[in-house]
Scaffold this motif. Structure first.
Motif: not given
Length: 174
Positions: A152-155, A157-159, A161-162, A165
């Motif tokens: 789940r780490k990619d999901v 970190f993406k969340e 960052r979003e 932002t």
């Protein structure tokens, strides 16, 4: 149950079960083994009274037979449940091969018969915990919660960052 699918980018070393969990696995599996052996001995004695000698047991032969029976029973359990035993089920761990897939038949066979090697249990102490039965069969015991975190780490970190932002753009609009 954690599904082991896409393991690209997964650090299996990070996911290794620690020594404490491995020890708990061993103790639970050992108790389960003795319960199974007691039950099988009970059934054997009912079916064939006097089949089990109580006074004439050679201690060395008894130990060798017990180790081999432990290997057979653990192999059967891990093969049937794709790398899980009762101890692993309780502690949330699983045996996998070095590629992250369920162990092959040969790996499970090797893994469980190496357990019959004297002092194998002592080889499990240390950090990281890599006992001979893992090393010689090219398997790991992983903590399924750590694996789920890695997956789940990619999901995550993406969340993150979003979200950052979105907060930044809200601050600029104010």
């Amino acid at each position: 149950m954690v599904q082991i699918k896409d393991l690209e980018g997964i650090d299996l070393e990070y996911c290794r079960a620690n020594t404490n969990k491995r020890l708990v696995n061993y103790l639970i599996d050992l108790v389960a083994f003795y319960v199974i052996m007691f039950f099988l001995g009970f059934l054997l004695e009912i079916a064939f009274p006097g089949a089990i000698p109580y006074n004439d047991i050679n201690p060395v032969l008894d130990r060798v037979v017990s180790l081999l029976l432990y290997a057979v029973i653990m192999f059967t359990i891990e093969a049937a449940f794709q790398g899980k035993s009762l101890g692993k089920l309780i502690t949330g761990t699983r045996a996998i091969n070095v590629h992250g897939a369920p162990p092959t038949f040969i790996q499970l066979l090797t893994r469980n018969f190496v357990r019959a090697v004297p002092f194998n249990a002592l080889s499990a102490f240390g950090q990281p915990c890599v006992p001979w039965h893992d090393r010689w069969s090219d398997t790991y015991v992983i903590d399924e919660k750590l694996l789920a975190l890695q997956q789940r780490k990619d999901v995550f970190f993406k969340e993150l960052r979003e979200e950052k932002t979105a907060v930044t753009s809200d601050d600029e609009n104010s």
